[in-house]
Design a protein around this motif. Structure first.
Motif, short mmCIF file in Angstrom:
data_model
loop_
_atom_site.label_atom_id
_atom_site.label_comp_id
_atom_site.label_asym_id
_atom_site.label_seq_id
_atom_site.Cartn_x
_atom_site.Cartn_y
_atom_site.Cartn_z
N ASP A 1 0.82 -1.21 0.00
CA ASP A 1 0.00 0.00 0.00
C ASP A 1 0.85 1.26 0.00
OD1 ASP A 1 -2.24 -1.59 0.03
OD2 ASP A 1 -2.64 -1.31 2.17
N THR A 2 2.02 1.20 0.61
CA THR A 2 2.90 2.37 0.67
C THR A 2 3.42 2.78 -0.70
OG1 THR A 2 4.76 0.93 1.20
CG2 THR A 2 3.63 1.98 3.05
N ALA A 3 3.29 1.89 -1.68
CA ALA A 3 3.74 2.21 -3.04
C ALA A 3 2.60 2.71 -3.91
CB ALA A 3 4.37 0.97 -3.68
N LEU A 4 1.41 2.76 -3.35
CA LEU A 4 0.25 3.16 -4.14
C LEU A 4 -0.02 4.66 -4.00
CD1 LEU A 4 -2.10 0.17 -3.31
CD2 LEU A 4 -0.56 0.44 -5.25
N LEU A 5 0.94 5.42 -4.42
CA LEU A 5 0.84 6.88 -4.34
C LEU A 5 0.44 7.45 -5.69
CD1 LEU A 5 4.14 7.47 -2.33
CD2 LEU A 5 1.80 7.29 -1.44
N ARG A 6 -0.40 8.45 -5.66
CA ARG A 6 -0.90 9.07 -6.90
C ARG A 6 0.22 9.43 -7.89
NH1 ARG A 6 -6.02 12.05 -7.65
NH2 ARG A 6 -5.88 12.97 -9.71
N PRO A 7 1.33 10.03 -7.42
CA PRO A 7 2.39 10.38 -8.38
C PRO A 7 2.96 9.17 -9.13
CG PRO A 7 2.74 11.53 -6.32
CD PRO A 7 1.64 10.54 -6.07
N HIS A 8 2.90 7.99 -8.55
CA HIS A 8 3.41 6.79 -9.23
C HIS A 8 2.57 6.44 -10.45
CE1 HIS A 8 5.42 5.36 -5.25
NE2 HIS A 8 6.14 6.26 -5.88
N PHE A 9 1.33 6.90 -10.49
CA PHE A 9 0.44 6.57 -11.59
C PHE A 9 0.36 7.67 -12.64
CE2 PHE A 9 -0.75 3.88 -8.11
CZ PHE A 9 -0.98 2.66 -8.73
N TYR A 10 1.26 8.64 -12.56
CA TYR A 10 1.25 9.73 -13.53
C TYR A 10 1.49 9.22 -14.95
CZ TYR A 10 2.48 13.79 -16.22
OH TYR A 10 2.52 14.73 -17.22
N SER A 11 2.52 8.41 -15.11
CA SER A 11 2.87 7.89 -16.44
C SER A 11 3.36 6.45 -16.29
CB SER A 11 3.99 8.74 -17.07
OG SER A 11 5.19 8.58 -16.34
N ALA A 12 3.53 5.78 -17.41
CA ALA A 12 4.10 4.43 -17.36
C ALA A 12 5.51 4.50 -16.77
CB ALA A 12 4.11 3.81 -18.75
N GLU A 13 6.21 5.57 -17.07
CA GLU A 13 7.57 5.73 -16.57
C GLU A 13 7.60 5.81 -15.04
OE1 GLU A 13 11.47 8.50 -17.44
OE2 GLU A 13 9.49 9.34 -17.84
N THR A 14 6.73 6.62 -14.45
CA THR A 14 6.73 6.74 -12.99
C THR A 14 6.22 5.46 -12.33
OG1 THR A 14 4.55 7.82 -13.03
CG2 THR A 14 6.50 9.25 -12.99
N LEU A 15 5.30 4.78 -12.99
CA LEU A 15 4.82 3.50 -12.45
C LEU A 15 5.92 2.44 -12.54
CD1 LEU A 15 2.43 2.11 -11.18
CD2 LEU A 15 1.51 1.69 -13.46
N TRP A 16 6.67 2.44 -13.63
CA TRP A 16 7.77 1.50 -13.77
C TRP A 16 8.84 1.75 -12.71
CZ3 TRP A 16 9.11 -3.05 -15.26
CH2 TRP A 16 10.47 -3.40 -15.30
N GLN A 17 9.15 3.00 -12.45
CA GLN A 17 10.15 3.32 -11.42
C GLN A 17 9.74 2.75 -10.07
OE1 GLN A 17 10.31 7.59 -11.79
NE2 GLN A 17 11.75 7.52 -13.50
N ALA A 18 8.47 2.89 -9.72
CA ALA A 18 7.98 2.35 -8.45
C ALA A 18 8.03 0.83 -8.45
CB ALA A 18 6.55 2.83 -8.19
N LEU A 19 7.62 0.20 -9.55
CA LEU A 19 7.64 -1.25 -9.64
C LEU A 19 9.07 -1.79 -9.64
CD1 LEU A 19 6.11 -3.94 -10.01
CD2 LEU A 19 6.20 -3.53 -12.48
N ALA A 20 9.96 -1.12 -10.34
CA ALA A 20 11.36 -1.56 -10.39
C ALA A 20 11.98 -1.55 -9.01
CB ALA A 20 12.15 -0.68 -11.35
N GLU A 21 11.63 -0.57 -8.18
CA GLU A 21 12.14 -0.53 -6.82
C GLU A 21 11.65 -1.73 -6.01
OE1 GLU A 21 11.16 3.23 -5.07
OE2 GLU A 21 12.60 4.32 -6.30
N ILE A 22 10.42 -2.14 -6.25
CA ILE A 22 9.88 -3.31 -5.57
C ILE A 22 10.57 -4.57 -6.07
CG2 ILE A 22 7.79 -4.72 -5.28
CD1 ILE A 22 6.27 -1.95 -5.43
N LEU A 23 10.76 -4.66 -7.38
CA LEU A 23 11.38 -5.85 -7.97
C LEU A 23 12.83 -6.03 -7.52
CD1 LEU A 23 9.96 -5.63 -11.60
CD2 LEU A 23 9.27 -7.24 -9.81
N THR A 24 13.52 -4.90 -7.31
CA THR A 24 14.93 -4.98 -6.91
C THR A 24 15.12 -4.95 -5.40
OG1 THR A 24 15.20 -2.58 -7.03
CG2 THR A 24 15.72 -3.86 -9.03
N GLY A 25 14.02 -4.81 -4.68
CA GLY A 25 14.11 -4.80 -3.23
C GLY A 25 14.55 -3.49 -2.63
N THR A 26 14.52 -2.41 -3.43
CA THR A 26 14.95 -1.11 -2.91
C THR A 26 13.76 -0.21 -2.59
OG1 THR A 26 15.15 -0.18 -5.14
CG2 THR A 26 17.13 -1.18 -4.16
N GLY A 27 12.56 -0.70 -2.88
CA GLY A 27 11.37 0.10 -2.63
C GLY A 27 10.72 -0.24 -1.32
#
Length: 85
Positions: A57-83
């Motif tokens: 839930d902490t990754a579900l911030l409105r700015p993350h859904f601005y573009s595919a790029e910002t959503l990918w950045q958030a997802l990539a942090e989760i995938l790499t364990g840095t988010g």
């Protein structure tokens, strides 16, 4: 910059109903392609299924859904364990 991952692009396109034949810039506002709050929830569910992760839930911030790029950045942090966990 284009989409860095074909699974991610497929999920975004399917969630927005954007066919492969239509340009979908990586940095374009997703709201221009019809993303709303319900669509955001569905995208999260589809990304979780597509990548085998749980998006906290902490990754579900409105700015993350601005573009595919910002959503990918958030997802990539989760995938790499840095988010957020």
């Amino acid at each position: 910059m284009g989409f860095p991952n074909s699974t991610f692009e497929a999920v975004i396109r399917a969630g927005l109903g954007v066919p492969d034949s239509t340009e979908l810039p990586f940095d374009a506002p997703l709201t221009e392609f019809g993303l709303d709050s319900l669509g955001s929830v569905n995208l999260v569910l589809d990304l979780e299924l597509g990548f085998g992760v749980t998006i906290p839930d902490t990754a579900l911030l409105r700015p993350h859904f601005y573009s595919a790029e910002t959503l990918w950045q958030a997802l990539a942090e989760i995938l790499t364990g840095t988010g957020p966990a």
